[in-house]
Write an enzyme that holds these catalytic residues in place. Structure first.
Site, PDB file in Angstrom:
ATOM      1  N   GLN A 146       2.764  -1.515   0.578  1.00  0.00           N
ATOM      2  CA  GLN A 146       4.191  -1.847   0.502  1.00  0.00           C
ATOM      3  C   GLN A 146       4.690  -2.407   1.828  1.00  0.00           C
ATOM      4  O   GLN A 146       4.295  -1.950   2.902  1.00  0.00           O
ATOM      5  CB  GLN A 146       4.993  -0.601   0.114  1.00  0.00           C
ATOM      6  N   SER A 184      -2.344   2.559   1.371  1.00  0.00           N
ATOM      7  CA  SER A 184      -1.396   3.236   0.490  1.00  0.00           C
ATOM      8  C   SER A 184      -1.533   2.699  -0.936  1.00  0.00           C
ATOM      9  O   SER A 184      -2.593   2.834  -1.539  1.00  0.00           O
ATOM     10  CB  SER A 184       0.029   3.114   1.036  1.00  0.00           C
ATOM     11  N   LEU A 185      -0.495   2.038  -1.486  1.00  0.00           N
ATOM     12  CA  LEU A 185      -0.623   1.545  -2.864  1.00  0.00           C
ATOM     13  C   LEU A 185      -1.782   0.562  -2.983  1.00  0.00           C
ATOM     14  O   LEU A 185      -2.336   0.369  -4.087  1.00  0.00           O
ATOM     15  CB  LEU A 185       0.683   0.902  -3.337  1.00  0.00           C
ATOM     16  N   ARG A 242       4.496   5.578 -10.076  1.00  0.00           N
ATOM     17  CA  ARG A 242       4.377   6.015  -8.677  1.00  0.00           C
ATOM     18  C   ARG A 242       5.595   5.596  -7.875  1.00  0.00           C
ATOM     19  O   ARG A 242       6.156   6.375  -7.099  1.00  0.00           O
ATOM     20  CB  ARG A 242       3.109   5.427  -8.073  1.00  0.00           C
ATOM     21  N   HIS A 298       4.659   9.392   2.394  1.00  0.00           N
ATOM     22  CA  HIS A 298       3.488   9.999   3.032  1.00  0.00           C
ATOM     23  C   HIS A 298       3.840  11.152   3.976  1.00  0.00           C
ATOM     24  O   HIS A 298       3.360  11.227   5.101  1.00  0.00           O
ATOM     25  CB  HIS A 298       2.666   8.931   3.770  1.00  0.00           C
ATOM     26  N   GLN A 351      -2.752  11.631  -1.714  1.00  0.00           N
ATOM     27  CA  GLN A 351      -2.299  10.495  -0.895  1.00  0.00           C
ATOM     28  C   GLN A 351      -0.772  10.407  -0.805  1.00  0.00           C
ATOM     29  O   GLN A 351      -0.221   9.950   0.189  1.00  0.00           O
ATOM     30  CB  GLN A 351      -2.874   9.203  -1.503  1.00  0.00           C
TER      31      GLN A 351
END
Length: 310
Positions: free
Chosen positions: A9, A93-94, A118, A202, A251
């Site tokens: 992102q 991440s994503l 998500r 996170h 995560q």
């Protein structure tokens, strides 16, 4: 050995994927399939905006994945197989979901729907205005952890992203993040910049989102994947789909250990990193592994050059 890596992102921008869709029917099919899966004109939003809507977490996450997967499909359409050319994959991440989709762990429709869930889960986990994030520039992990501890003052302030040797991101309660920005120079950190995010990603404040993703990934777990993936959570190689499912849940609240992941891939023999669908990870990788070859593959010229050279 080549590692294919996928951005997270923040890499979204208006116009993403437009040139690719105009040049390739394989890319157009990706955007159409994602639109159908989400029952939304996401490709139009990616092309035309408004930027405020594209930046929303629930839109940005599937959009970034779709852009990366369009590049993958165009490569495959030309006979270039990531699984044959590469030794491993990873994502920020994503981007870990994009990486998994690129090696067959998720179908395109499934990963689009999982990322929509998500994005909504992460957005809803913390009320707007309660959490925040800041980037620490000129900070290593040790300095960042010391600053986070000093700024917490009974609230949550944690390292969210260990991006490269000079950039670490903190996440937590907004007041704690404000304190971290104020205290940064006292901790020998060159600069601290608040990030324009809608939620504190996170960190432990994301526990409600992790619970929702447990249900989502139980319903749509990753299947077998054709190349090993390096997990954000462990910065280590994963080959088992069940273990990867658990790591994807972890995560949400866990640290993105990108710097360590790149070093681990390099230790395993990776000397060529190819960023698929973005130009965000390349600069980080160059700081982490200056001897490695790094390239970004975004448009048709990049795709043609990669196919000829690899």
């Amino acid at each position: 050995m080549i590692a294919f890596v996928f951005p997270g992102q923040g890499s979204q921008k208006i116009g993403m994927g437009v040139d690719l869709a105009e040049a390739s029917s394989a890319a157009r099919q990706v955007f159409e399939e994602v639109d159908d899966a989400l029952n939304q004109k996401l490709a139009q939003l990616m092309a035309e905006g408004p930027e405020s809507e594209l930046t929303m977490t629930a839109n940005a996450q599937p959009a970034i994945m779709a852009n990366s997967m369009a590049v993958v499909r165009v490569l495959e359409d030309g006979g270039f197989s990531l699984s044959e050319k590469g030794g491993c994959v990873a994502g920020h991440s994503l981007g870990e979901y994009s990486a998994l989709a690129s090696v067959g762990a998720f179908s395109l429709s499934d990963v689009a729907r999982v990322l929509r869930t998500r994005g909504i889960a992460m957005q809803d986990a913390v009320p707007i205005g309660v959490g925040g994030m800041c980037a620490l520039l000129g900070a290593d992990l040790e300095k960042a952890e010391a600053l986070a501890e000093a700024a917490a003052d009974g609230q949550v302030c944690e390292v969210a992203n260990d991006n490269d040797p000079t950039q670490v991101v903190l996440s937590g309660h907004l007041q704690a993040i404000d304190r971290a920005v104020e205290l940064a120079k006292e901790h020998g950190i060159k600069r601290a910049v608040k990030l324009p995010v809608s939620a504190p990603f996170h960190c432990s404040l994301m526990k409600p989102a992790a619970q929702r993703m447990t249900f989502a990934l139980n319903d749509t777990p990753p299947g077998a994947f054709r190349l090993p993936i390096y997990s954000n959570v462990t910065a280590a190689e994963v080959t088992d789909a069940s273990a990867e499912k658990d790591l994807l849940i972890e995560q949400i609240t866990g640290r993105v250990r990108w710097r360590e992941s790149v070093l681990a891939m390099q230790d395993a023999g990776v000397d060529h990193f190819v960023e698929v669908g973005g130009k965000v990870l390349g600069p980080m990788i160059r700081k982490i592994a200056p001897d490695a070859k790094v390239r970004s593959v975004v448009g048709m010229d990049d795709i043609d050059a990669l196919a000829k050279e690899v």
